[in-house]
Design an enzyme around this catalytic site. Structure first.
Site, PDB file in Angstrom:
ATOM      1  N   GLU A 691       0.931  -1.445  -0.136  1.00  0.00           N
ATOM      2  CA  GLU A 691       0.158  -0.122  -0.084  1.00  0.00           C
ATOM      3  C   GLU A 691       0.941   1.176  -0.113  1.00  0.00           C
ATOM      4  O   GLU A 691       0.212   2.146  -0.127  1.00  0.00           O
ATOM      5  CB  GLU A 691      -0.750  -0.158   1.317  1.00  0.00           C
ATOM      6  CG  GLU A 691      -2.062  -1.141   1.331  1.00  0.00           C
ATOM      7  CD  GLU A 691      -2.752  -0.998   2.666  1.00  0.00           C
ATOM      8  OE1 GLU A 691      -3.842  -0.707   2.648  1.00  0.00           O
ATOM      9  OE2 GLU A 691      -2.136  -1.460   3.577  1.00  0.00           O
ATOM     10  N   CYS A 762      -6.164  -6.144  -3.983  1.00  0.00           N
ATOM     11  CA  CYS A 762      -7.594  -6.043  -3.064  1.00  0.00           C
ATOM     12  C   CYS A 762      -7.977  -4.792  -2.827  1.00  0.00           C
ATOM     13  O   CYS A 762      -8.855  -4.336  -2.233  1.00  0.00           O
ATOM     14  CB  CYS A 762      -7.175  -6.747  -1.565  1.00  0.00           C
ATOM     15  SG  CYS A 762      -6.012  -6.006  -0.745  1.00  0.00           S
TER      16      CYS A 762
HETATM   17  C1  PEP Z   1      -6.407  -0.415   0.238  1.00  0.00           C
HETATM   18  O1  PEP Z   1      -5.926   0.336   0.611  1.00  0.00           O
HETATM   19  O2  PEP Z   1      -6.612  -0.575  -1.112  1.00  0.00           O
HETATM   20  C2  PEP Z   1      -7.244  -1.393   0.897  1.00  0.00           C
HETATM   21  C3  PEP Z   1      -7.597  -2.461   0.638  1.00  0.00           C
HETATM   22  O3  PEP Z   1      -7.108  -1.171   2.292  1.00  0.00           O
HETATM   23  P1  PEP Z   1      -8.310  -0.242   2.787  1.00  0.00           P
HETATM   24  O4  PEP Z   1      -9.167   0.290   1.499  1.00  0.00           O
HETATM   25  O5  PEP Z   1      -9.084  -0.847   3.842  1.00  0.00           O
HETATM   26  O6  PEP Z   1      -7.596   1.020   3.466  1.00  0.00           O
HETATM   27 MG    MG Z   2      -5.468   0.523   2.747  1.00  0.00          MG
END
Ligand code: PEP
Ligand code: MG
Length: 833
Positions: A691, A762
């Site tokens: 991320e 994801c």
């Molecule tokens: C993302 O950052 O792409 C992720 C899947 O986590 P979240 O959206 O929960 O921050």
């Molecule tokens: Mg995230």
């Protein structure tokens, strides 16, 4: 003779006559007469009891209405509009009653000293209208609150306001001034307008101002790019319109190009009625062709004075009870999204602070309606003051409740909108309850002038499957009922009165979409394989046990991201190991043995829990969040790891927001301890979320210690582009198909491949049909997305071949913008793999 109104100094500082202000607009009294203060402290106080007419959007100026209809403008510093609000903190809201000496605006004196043209802050009475003014202090140091001006009422010469006769001339304009119609341009427009005998006005959505009143013009709040209607009636109307239009369109030295202007500002009748295309931000996906139905609501009138505290108190209680009962009925009939939004509304209605504030005002002699509106106004202001766009979007829930209670008090009902089937609803802002009251089966699409993509209206529209575009600008209000429209939410466009060919093409695309969707849904639960048989895992993102059942029905082959925050947020204490284990077990069971990837708690940034305090941070998105929180609270991490091992022994575990190999090693060590704690013998995979750009760049190192990688494109995009993923203003630009983000995903997949690991995605990009072939071409073999996207993504993947995806991905990496990547992918998908 005693003064009728005394104005106190609104600041501490040096008082000066207006002639000394280095700006002709004030020095020549174009905006009115008064005095100026060179402040020595950064606070602006109310100079008398008054009502706030408006605080400028750039927070540097406020207009007040005091006794006798006196209008007062206070402008902090000169040319401070250019700061765009930086350095100012507003403590009051438009329409709020304030008392003398109440704090209105705080400002950063040092910043202004460095950045403003001058600190000199004029306070002017914009229209003395026969009153006389006595300037008591000038040329000396004054304290805030010291009397500086006395006003005495003149003979109120009842002017015969004969209706102006003669033709009306109109012209549509777009505001070209980069800072909008702020004090200086407003003064110049008013000065010019006053030189004509005609009655001249400027109007925008729902508001009209006399063009001869600089304050009136300022309170229109016109910003760069806003469309306005200039009209003049009576003698010299034609000349007045030509002159005022020329002045505004000339930009007054502050003109800047306008991104999307009405088609032809020259042609008065058609410009606002038929802007060919408006641009907005997608709030719910889809394509719609339909007819415009306008939903513009009038203000519910409110009288300030109450008819006795007991009477008003009873009226408020009855109105609150009635709204509460209606909410309960609606919640009983609604789906999950509706129930949770209505639950929030019910909680607001129960909020003792909110109702207490309203009751306090009733005790001060105000009417129930006024008291309720004022109490909501305080909350709205507080939420807006948080400077968090997501919190600011909760404002529409409060405004919704304000309206519903005021309607009950006024004995009004929102007229039920009779929607013809295939309607595209247009509004400036839509309230959640208004949307819930509509028949979704007749609603083809929604487009609003304001609003943001994370508002409750956006969530409701997505749950109703209705394409929705927000923030499309004020021109939305000028579209007539019945106008033919094409709304393409993914493309962020609303085509108004499109040509026959465009209409036909959209209708064909829509029919094809419906067919494709039906076919995709029919195949959703089949395994996902590419045309050559290569397997791609298509998983669902889950945020609760309830999500799991729905995901399987939608065709999920497992869960690629269980956001465990649902267990931790909105409660007083952390869930203990047993509670967590029970939840993980229930979700694993609901998935009936399919793969489950549990993400460790990801708090910090925009997600906080009161029992996990994080010291105030200048920049929470770059602060203590994700794995950084877990490593600072080893007990929290170890408890969660043990709970996962006990509750869902077959699950994989994934660490959020990793930026270094050391963090991964530390989580691995904690996992080893947890395994020993619960005597766990089996295999458990530990993955890393990619991320941060750092994690993508060192993916090969991380892969040497990890069992899999999963790219979180939501955060990866925000950190790569340095754009807040929740900022509605930037929503259209935060596009994960930016080549920079794709190059980082490529780096992640390459890093994984070096150590024979699989890489998944994801984040939101996984569910984007245009992105899937590129991601697969980059080497991604698992996609985890919201359940609603699964059927279509699977059906598209079935048409793809690995070689064509690799070629497409290589070309995508070489593009220079997300738009170019989208165009490339669309051509690829429509032309066949
Ligand atoms: C993302 O950052 O792409 C992720 C899947 O986590 P979240 O959206 O929960 O921050
Ligand atoms: Mg995230």
């Amino acid at each position: 003779m005693a003064a009728d109104l005394v104005l106190l100094s609104p600041m501490a500082g040096w008082a000066a006559v207006l002639d000394e202000v280095p700006d002709p607009v004030f020095a020549e009294r174009m905006l009115g007469d008064g005095l100026a203060i060179e402040p020595t402290e950064g606070v602006l106080w109310a100079p008398c009891d008054a009502t706030v007419i408006s605080v400028h959007a750039a927070r540097h100026a406020v207009t007040l209405r005091a006794a006798g209809g006196v209008e007062i403008l206070i402008h902090i510093g000169l040319e401070t509009v250019a700061l765009g609000g930086e350095g100012f903190e507003v403590h009051v809201a438009d329409g709020q009653a304030v008392t003398a000496g109440q704090r209105l605006i705080g400002f950063d004196l040092d910043l202004l000293a460095r950045r403003a043209k001058s600190l000199t802050s004029p306070m002017v009475i914009t229209d003395l209208a026969g009153h006389t003014m006595d300037l008591r202090q000038a040329g000396r140091l004054v304290a805030a609150g010291e009397p500086v001006i006395e006003l005495t009422w003149g003979e109120t010469a009842a002017q015969d306001i004969a209706p102006v006769a003669g033709p009306t001339v109109e012209r549509r304009l777009v505001i070209p001034m980069i800072h909008g119609l702020h004090a200086r341009p407003a003064a110049r427009v008013a000065e010019l307008a006053k030189s004509f005998p005609a009655e001249i006005s400027l109007a925008t959505v729902g508001r009209r101002a006399n063009a001869k009143s600089p304050v009136g013009l300022m309170t229109l709040g016109l910003r760069h790019g806003d469309a306005v209607l200039l009209s003049a009636t009576g003698e010299q109307a034609q000349a007045a319109v030509a002159a005022v239009a020329a002045l505004i369109e000339g930009g007054m030295g502050e003109g800047a190009p306008i991104a999307v202007a009405p088609e032809s500002p020259e042609t008065s009748a058609s410009a606002l009625a038929s802007p060919a295309q408006l641009r907005g931000v997608m709030a719910a996906p889809g394509l719609a062709v339909g007819k415009a139905v306008r939903l513009f609501r009038a203000e519910v009138p409110v009288i300030e004075a109450g008819a006795g505290a007991a009477h008003e108190e009873a009226a408020l209680s009855a109105a609150l009870a009635q709204v509460r009962a209606r909410i309960a009925v609606m919640a009983g009939e609604g789906d999950k999204a509706r129930r949770s939004i209505l639950g929030a509304h019910a909680a607001f209605l129960e909020d003792p602070e909110l109702t207490g504030q309203a009751r306090r005002r009733i005790g001060e002699g105000k009417s129930a309606g006024f008291a309720w509106k004022a109490a909501i106004g305080d909350y709205v202001e507080a939420l807006r003051g948080l400077r968090d766009p997501r919190m600011a979007e909760r404002v529409d829930d409060l405004v919704d409740l304000e309206r519903r209670v005021l309607q009950v008090l006024a004995g009004e009902e929102d007229r039920a909108l009779d929607l013809p089937s295939g309607s595209i609803l247009l509004a400036v802002e839509l309230l959640p309850s208004q949307l819930m009251a509509l028949d979704a089966s007749r609603l083809a699409g929604i487009c609003t002038a304001k609003g943001g993509p994370t508002s409750h209206v956006a969530i409701l529209a997505a749950a109703m499957g209705v394409p929705c575009l927000v923030a499309a600008g004020p021109a939305v209000a000028a579209i007539r009922d019945g106008t033919c429209l094409i709304l393409d939410a993914e493309a962020g466009s609303l085509q108004v009165a499109p040509a026959a060919a465009a209409l036909e093409a959209a209708q064909t695309a829509l029919a094809a979409r419906h067919q494709r969707r039906a076919a995709a849904r029919a195949m959703a639960r089949e395994d996902c394989r590419m045309a050559d048989g290569t397997r791609i895992d298509v998983f669902a993102n889950l945020g609760s046990l309830g999500d799991a059942q729905g995901a399987l029905a939608a065709g999920a082959e497992g869960c690629g991201l269980l956001r465990t925050e649902f267990l931790f947020l909105e409660r007083e204490t952390a869930p203990d190991e047993d509670e967590q284990a029970a939840q993980y077990r229930a979700i694993a069971e609901a998935l009936e043995g399919r793969p489950l990837i549990v993400r460790l708690l990801d708090v910090g940034g925009d997600k906080s829990a009161a029992y996990l305090p994080i010291a105030a941070e200048e920049n929470p998105a770059l602060g203590v969040r994700g794995v950084r929180v877990l490593l600072r609270r080893p007990q929290l991490l170890r408890t969660q790891l043990r709970a996962i091992l006990r509750g869902a022994p077959g699950a994989k575990i994934m660490a959020p927001m990793v930026a270094s190999l050391a963090e991964l090693k530390a989580v691995r060590a904690a996992l080893d301890e947890a395994r020993r704690d619960v005597a766990f013998e089996g295999r458990v995979d530990l993955g890393v979320m990619i991320e941060t750009p750092a994690a993508a760049m060192i993916a090969d190192q991380l892969a040497s210690e990890a069992d899999f990688l999963s790219v979180g494109t939501n955060d990866l995009t925000q950190y790569t582009l340095a754009m807040d993923r929740g900022n509605p203003e930037l929503a259209a630009e935060v596009d994960a198909l930016h080549p920079a983000v794709l190059r980082l995903i490529a780096a992640a997949a390459n890093g994984g491949r070096k150590h024979a690991l699989w890489t998944g995605v994801c984040g939101g990009l996984a569910g984007d049909v245009a992105a899937a072939p590129i991601l697969i071409g980059l080497g991604v073999t698992e996609l985890s997305m919201p359940g609603a996207a699964i059927a279509e993504v699977k059906s598209m993947i079935r048409t793809l071949s690995p070689g064509a995806c690799r070629k497409l991905a290589a070309e995508a990496l070489a593009q220079d913008s997300p738009q170019a990547v989208r165009a490339l992918s669309n051509t690829f998908l429509t032309g066949g793999a």
